[in-house]
Design a protein around this motif. Structure first.
Motif, mmCIF file in Angstrom:
data_model
loop_
_atom_site.group_PDB
_atom_site.id
_atom_site.type_symbol
_atom_site.label_atom_id
_atom_site.label_comp_id
_atom_site.label_asym_id
_atom_site.label_seq_id
_atom_site.Cartn_x
_atom_site.Cartn_y
_atom_site.Cartn_z
ATOM 1 N N LEU A 87 0.812 -1.222 0.000
ATOM 2 C CA LEU A 87 0.000 0.000 0.000
ATOM 3 C C LEU A 87 0.843 1.268 0.000
ATOM 4 C CD1 LEU A 87 -2.828 -0.893 2.552
ATOM 5 C CD2 LEU A 87 -2.948 -0.909 0.069
ATOM 6 N N GLY A 88 2.160 1.125 0.029
ATOM 7 C CA GLY A 88 2.991 2.311 0.049
ATOM 8 C C GLY A 88 4.461 1.975 0.165
ATOM 9 N N ILE A 89 5.284 3.017 0.087
ATOM 10 C CA ILE A 89 6.735 2.877 0.201
ATOM 11 C C ILE A 89 7.249 3.938 1.163
ATOM 12 C CG2 ILE A 89 8.944 2.970 -1.021
ATOM 13 C CD1 ILE A 89 7.405 2.260 -3.585
ATOM 14 N N ASP A 90 8.031 3.513 2.153
ATOM 15 C CA ASP A 90 8.761 4.454 3.004
ATOM 16 C C ASP A 90 10.156 4.579 2.401
ATOM 17 O OD1 ASP A 90 10.298 5.734 4.946
ATOM 18 O OD2 ASP A 90 9.086 4.929 6.599
ATOM 19 N N HIS A 91 10.364 5.651 1.631
ATOM 20 C CA HIS A 91 11.627 5.796 0.907
ATOM 21 C C HIS A 91 12.804 5.978 1.848
ATOM 22 C CE1 HIS A 91 9.951 6.176 -3.240
ATOM 23 N NE2 HIS A 91 8.872 6.579 -2.572
ATOM 24 N N ASP A 92 12.594 6.663 2.963
ATOM 25 C CA ASP A 92 13.699 6.903 3.896
ATOM 26 C C ASP A 92 14.103 5.629 4.621
ATOM 27 O OD1 ASP A 92 13.731 9.627 3.247
ATOM 28 O OD2 ASP A 92 12.124 10.039 4.680
ATOM 29 N N ALA A 93 13.113 4.856 5.067
ATOM 30 C CA ALA A 93 13.406 3.609 5.784
ATOM 31 C C ALA A 93 13.679 2.454 4.835
ATOM 32 C CB ALA A 93 12.248 3.260 6.718
ATOM 33 N N ARG A 94 13.433 2.655 3.536
ATOM 34 C CA ARG A 94 13.588 1.607 2.516
ATOM 35 C C ARG A 94 12.752 0.383 2.879
ATOM 36 N NH1 ARG A 94 14.686 4.351 -1.535
ATOM 37 N NH2 ARG A 94 15.801 2.738 -2.722
ATOM 38 N N THR A 95 11.474 0.633 3.081
ATOM 39 C CA THR A 95 10.550 -0.466 3.395
ATOM 40 C C THR A 95 9.294 -0.341 2.538
ATOM 41 O OG1 THR A 95 9.494 0.789 5.197
ATOM 42 C CG2 THR A 95 11.334 -0.670 5.792
ATOM 43 N N VAL A 96 8.651 -1.501 2.308
ATOM 44 C CA VAL A 96 7.351 -1.549 1.645
ATOM 45 C C VAL A 96 6.280 -1.617 2.717
ATOM 46 C CG1 VAL A 96 5.866 -2.850 0.078
ATOM 47 C CG2 VAL A 96 8.332 -2.760 -0.337
ATOM 48 N N LEU A 97 5.297 -0.741 2.642
ATOM 49 C CA LEU A 97 4.195 -0.714 3.605
ATOM 50 C C LEU A 97 3.080 -1.620 3.093
ATOM 51 C CD1 LEU A 97 4.133 3.142 4.243
ATOM 52 C CD2 LEU A 97 5.528 1.389 5.358
ATOM 53 N N CYS A 98 2.583 -2.485 3.960
ATOM 54 C CA CYS A 98 1.593 -3.491 3.560
ATOM 55 C C CYS A 98 0.296 -3.316 4.333
ATOM 56 C CB CYS A 98 2.148 -4.900 3.788
ATOM 57 S SG CYS A 98 3.655 -5.248 2.850
ATOM 58 N N ARG A 99 -0.742 -3.955 3.819
ATOM 59 C CA ARG A 99 -2.072 -3.806 4.418
ATOM 60 C C ARG A 99 -2.159 -4.458 5.790
ATOM 61 N NH1 ARG A 99 -6.870 -2.284 2.698
ATOM 62 N NH2 ARG A 99 -6.172 -2.175 0.518
ATOM 63 N N SER A 100 -1.610 -5.643 5.981
ATOM 64 C CA SER A 100 -1.874 -6.387 7.216
ATOM 65 C C SER A 100 -0.640 -7.059 7.798
ATOM 66 C CB SER A 100 -2.952 -7.449 6.949
ATOM 67 O OG SER A 100 -2.575 -8.311 5.895
ATOM 68 N N ARG A 101 0.528 -6.465 7.589
ATOM 69 C CA ARG A 101 1.737 -7.019 8.169
ATOM 70 C C ARG A 101 2.720 -5.876 8.395
ATOM 71 N NH1 ARG A 101 3.918 -11.205 5.902
ATOM 72 N NH2 ARG A 101 5.903 -10.738 6.910
ATOM 73 N N PRO A 102 3.790 -6.098 9.150
ATOM 74 C CA PRO A 102 4.781 -5.041 9.358
ATOM 75 C C PRO A 102 5.466 -4.669 8.047
ATOM 76 C CG PRO A 102 5.059 -6.832 10.946
ATOM 77 C CD PRO A 102 4.088 -7.313 9.929
ATOM 78 N N PRO A 103 6.065 -3.480 7.983
ATOM 79 C CA PRO A 103 6.797 -3.075 6.778
ATOM 80 C C PRO A 103 7.903 -4.069 6.435
ATOM 81 C CG PRO A 103 6.463 -1.197 8.243
ATOM 82 C CD PRO A 103 6.037 -2.407 9.011
ATOM 83 N N VAL A 104 8.164 -4.212 5.146
ATOM 84 C CA VAL A 104 9.151 -5.175 4.657
ATOM 85 C C VAL A 104 10.353 -4.415 4.104
ATOM 86 C CG1 VAL A 104 9.579 -7.081 3.059
ATOM 87 C CG2 VAL A 104 7.301 -6.792 4.096
ATOM 88 N N PRO A 105 11.540 -4.567 4.705
ATOM 89 C CA PRO A 105 12.731 -3.841 4.238
ATOM 90 C C PRO A 105 13.209 -4.352 2.875
ATOM 91 C CG PRO A 105 13.008 -4.626 6.505
ATOM 92 C CD PRO A 105 11.808 -5.327 5.933
ATOM 93 N N PHE A 106 13.793 -3.453 2.112
ATOM 94 C CA PHE A 106 14.371 -3.844 0.825
ATOM 95 C C PHE A 106 15.680 -3.094 0.585
ATOM 96 C CE2 PHE A 106 11.698 -0.147 -0.204
ATOM 97 C CZ PHE A 106 12.532 0.619 -0.999
#
Length: 777
Positions: A87-106
């Motif tokens: 559902l989104g991207i945290d560019h500073d933290a380099r994570t993918v924001l998801c609907r029903s789980r914690p952010p996923v780093p990349f």
């Protein structure tokens, strides 16, 4: 759960299961990159191949013939599969924001999510039209449409149903002809007149298939006429209401069903990112498929817009981008130069006409006939075989597994290099194998355990142990469980592990009070270890908190495999001196005449054994995980309310093993109806294929408890009596007269497959306490 041959140094995250990403998974499967971990985030386990979707709609292919099993493909590739929606991207933290789980780093991110219908651009279209895209959702819509059109009455003209397709490109025309073929056939099979259906095609253009040559357009114009399809060119639809649509001229056109196949745009959540988008919301990328605004983010397929090579949205480009995308992701993660990808100017389009005939179109080329369909069918089946039937012939895990690990090509800074050397060196044992304090404190710092007033010293205190008060009038119930990961998603694994551990507490009729965790985590860079711990404990904590159970501490160490367990304390009303209170449900409480109720379906052992061997369909694993993540808390309370006198949760000993544990101390016999056993989807299929859990042979030794056992060994459900369960349901006995009400209540609480599976009898003369029946015979 597959473990990498070398420590995880970098993460490539793939968002979406489009055609480009299935190509990436296949290429990394055939040539893994040491130190690089792939993660696929997709809300759907089965992704349709767009080239065969019209054939599926027309009824020429089955569901599995046109869908790629992403979970299974990821398993083959050694990639993690996270069933969720980005559902989104945290560019500073380099994570993918998801609907029903914690952010996923990349470290490198790729997006291949297809396009989204722009129904919001036309008033009422979102509420009253059926959009074809995104195609991963189309199957449910299509099945519902078949049901409505073949069983419901039309709004306007008795005996006639009008179906309108909005969109005059190749996709709209091909889909209309496929729908017409299928639906007319359905009516004919029901003995009804196929002419009850009237089809109409609406396009704002002056002609259909505007990007194809004149002879192709003439062929489809003639086909539509022959099949009595009403064609409305130069007719822009500006509004949709229930049962009708409006053109720009102001005219209203009746339509019982409206299917939307117009141009689509990018997902709305992309507008909230820093990615540069074009006017339609697609991600603008350069020749290397990297975002113009963030070189660490790639995009491919329909969601991408190559600024130097404008092309229409077509599946052929998504398929062909798979190889350059994989190569450039690999180059980016290892610090090597990326190569440009230049799509072809002309491409071959094979467009079906619904009735196993097709048209070939490329530039000025025009070919048509049944042989073109056979050619298209051969091409499509060959493509799908790379991701379906060819996987069936492979070893249980990728060929690189078990070989000597190659040195990683990932470029690391000085600190990361030191961590990597430490991760692959001979590791210490004892306390030297603990996860570092700073890593652990960071991973757990944001976790908030359920607050209980009895907790005097808890998780975030610096002390050596927790201090917990036992409330007056309560007795303590203790249990412990621990096992290694069997899936590659640490967040979901944490949920299952916590549910499994809590099961014993609920089965005893107690409330959970506190839990202490014990975990092992594979070595790697600190950031990777920290995220694994956080994801796993976040999932577990959600389950514990929902149960009112406070996590008060634990121990985390390094190991070859991810594993998690809990020591759980529970509370129950105190009895007299050294006496058990009536509120405690023990295994020895079975009473003759009672009904046996099982709250969840069985089959986790065989299914996950099959999953490890690439022998289970992804949707089977999805359904199993859904049941495993369902708490037994409400089920236990429901059973007690309906007079249960004995209860246990199904775990490693399987259904028969746990039932024998109940009959012995109760001094009773039991009867099981094999036909009544609730089973997880796919369990009978994997058992029939001879795929069994490694614990199954030990459980089978209890077959001597079955009366006339030899008569049942060939029953297809017989092996499932011994199937070990993880986070299984509750097996309980309730008074027969209350069993039906109890079952209804369980269904209302969400235990949809809860069932009455047998009866309790007084002990008979036979030595064997268990009798089997088959109520279906």
């Amino acid at each position: 759960m597959q473990q990498p041959d070398s420590p995880v140094l970098r993460d490539i995250v793939l968002v979406g299961g489009g055609h480009s990403h299935v190509g990436v998974l296949k290429r990394f499967a055939m040539r893994p990159e040491p130190g690089v971990r792939l993660t696929l985030i997709c809300r759907d386990t089965h992704t349709p191949y767009s080239g065969m979707l019209p054939g599926y709609v027309a009824g020429h292919y089955t569901y599995d013939q046109v869908h790629i099993d992403l979970r299974r493909l990821a398993q083959y590739a050694g990639a993690r599969f996270f069933s969720d929606e980005a559902l989104g991207i945290d560019h500073d933290a380099r994570t993918v924001l998801c609907r029903s789980r914690p952010p996923v780093p990349f470290d490198q991110l790729s997006i291949n999510i297809g396009s989204t219908p722009r129904v919001d651009a036309v008033r009422g279209a979102g509420e009253h039209a059926v959009p074809v895209k995104p195609i991963h959702q189309f199957n449910d819509r299509w099945q519902a449409l078949i049901e409505r059109l073949t069983h419901h009455h039309p709004r306007h003209h008795p005996g006639r149903t009008r179906v309108a397709v909005v969109g005059g490109g190749a996709g709209g025309v091909e889909l209309l002809l496929a729908m017409q073929t299928r639906l007319r056939g359905e009516l004919a099979r029901q003995g009804r007149d196929p002419d009850e259906l009237v089809f109409a095609l609406y396009t704002r253009g002056s002609q259909i298939l505007p990007t194809h040559n004149a002879r192709v357009r003439e062929h489809f114009q003639r086909t539509l006429t022959e099949r009595r399809v009403e064609l409305h060119t130069a007719t822009e639809v500006v509004a949709v209401e229930a049962g009708r649509l409006q053109s720009a001229s102001g005219d209203w056109h009746n339509a019982d069903e409206i299917v939307w196949v117009t141009n689509a745009g990018g997902a709305a959540w992309l507008r909230e990112t820093r990615l540069v988008l074009d006017d339609d919301g697609f991600i603008q990328v350069g020749d290397t498929l990297q975002s113009l605004s963030d070189p660490g983010i790639f995009a491919a397929g329909d969601i991408a817009s190559q600024v130097n090579h404008s092309r229409e949205k077509a599946g052929v480009f998504a398929v062909r981008q798979g190889r350059p995308l994989a190569d450039n992701l690999r180059a980016a993660i290892t610090g090597r130069p990326l190569r440009p990808y230049r799509p072809q100017r002309r491409w071959l389009a094979l467009i079906s006409t619904g009735d196993q005939s097709a048209v070939a179109s490329r530039g000025d080329l025009y070919l048509a006939g049944d042989w073109v369909w056979r050619w298209k069918d051969w091409i499509d089946r060959r493509f799908m075989a790379r991701f379906t039937t060819q996987l069936n012939d492979l070893l249980p895990m990728p060929a690189h597994q078990g070989k000597t690990a190659k040195p990683s090509r990932v470029a690391l800074d000085e600190e990361e290099s030191a961590q990597a050397i430490s991760a692959i060196a001979m590791r210490c044992g004892g306390c030297g194998a603990k996860v570092g304090a700073s890593v652990l404190s960071r991973a757990l710092s944001t976790l908030e355990p359920f607050p209980r007033e009895e907790i005097l010293v808890g998780l975030h205190a610096p002390d050596d142990a927790a201090v917990v008060r036992v409330p007056p009038g309560k007795d303590m119930v203790h249990t412990v469980d621990f096992f290694r990961a069997f899936i590659d998603d640490p967040y979901v694994f944490g949920k299952v592990a916590a549910n499994h551990a809590l099961g014993d507490i609920f089965a005893m009729g107690a409330e959970a009070q506190t839990a202490t965790a014990v975990a092992t985590v594979p070595q790697g860079l600190e950031a990777k270890v920290e995220d694994t711990v956080y994801q796993m404990m976040r999932g577990a904590l959600e389950v514990l908190n929902e149960a009112g159970c406070s996590l008060v501490g634990g121990h985390t160490g390094e190991g070859q495999e991810l594993a998690l367990g809990f020591a759980v304390n529970g509370l129950i009303d105190a009895g007299g001196d050294s006496a058990l209170t009536d509120s405690i449900l023990t295994k020895g409480g079975l009473r003759p005449g009672q009904a046996l109720i099982l709250t969840k379906p069985i089959g986790t052992g065989t299914l996950f054994a099959a999953h490890a061997r690439l022998g289970a369909k992804g949707r089977w694993i999805d359904a199993a995980l859904t049941h495993m993540c369902q708490s037994n808390r409400q089920g236990a309370a429901c059973l007690r309310e309906h007079g249960a006198t004995a209860c246990t949760d199904l775990t490693g000993f399987g259904l028969l093993g746990h039932l024998v544990e109940m009959t012995r101390p109760s001094g009773v016999d039991a009867e099981l109806d094999l036909a009544a056993l609730p089973l997880l989807d796919g369990a009978e299929e994997t058992v029939a294929a001879g795929i069994l859990s490694s614990l199954q042979p030990a459980n089978v030794r209890l077959r001597r408890a079955i009366h006339d056992q030899a008569a049942w060994v060939d029953h297809p459900r017989y092996p499932l009596l011994f199937d070990p369960q993880t986070a299984g349901g509750l097996l309980a006995s309730v008074p027969a007269e209350r069993a039906a009400a109890c079952l209804s209540a369980l269904h209302a609480l969400g235990y949809g497959q809860a069932a009455i599976i047998g009866q309790v009898h007084a002990s008979g003369e036979a030595l064997e306490p268990i009798r089997l029946t088959d109520g279906s015979r």
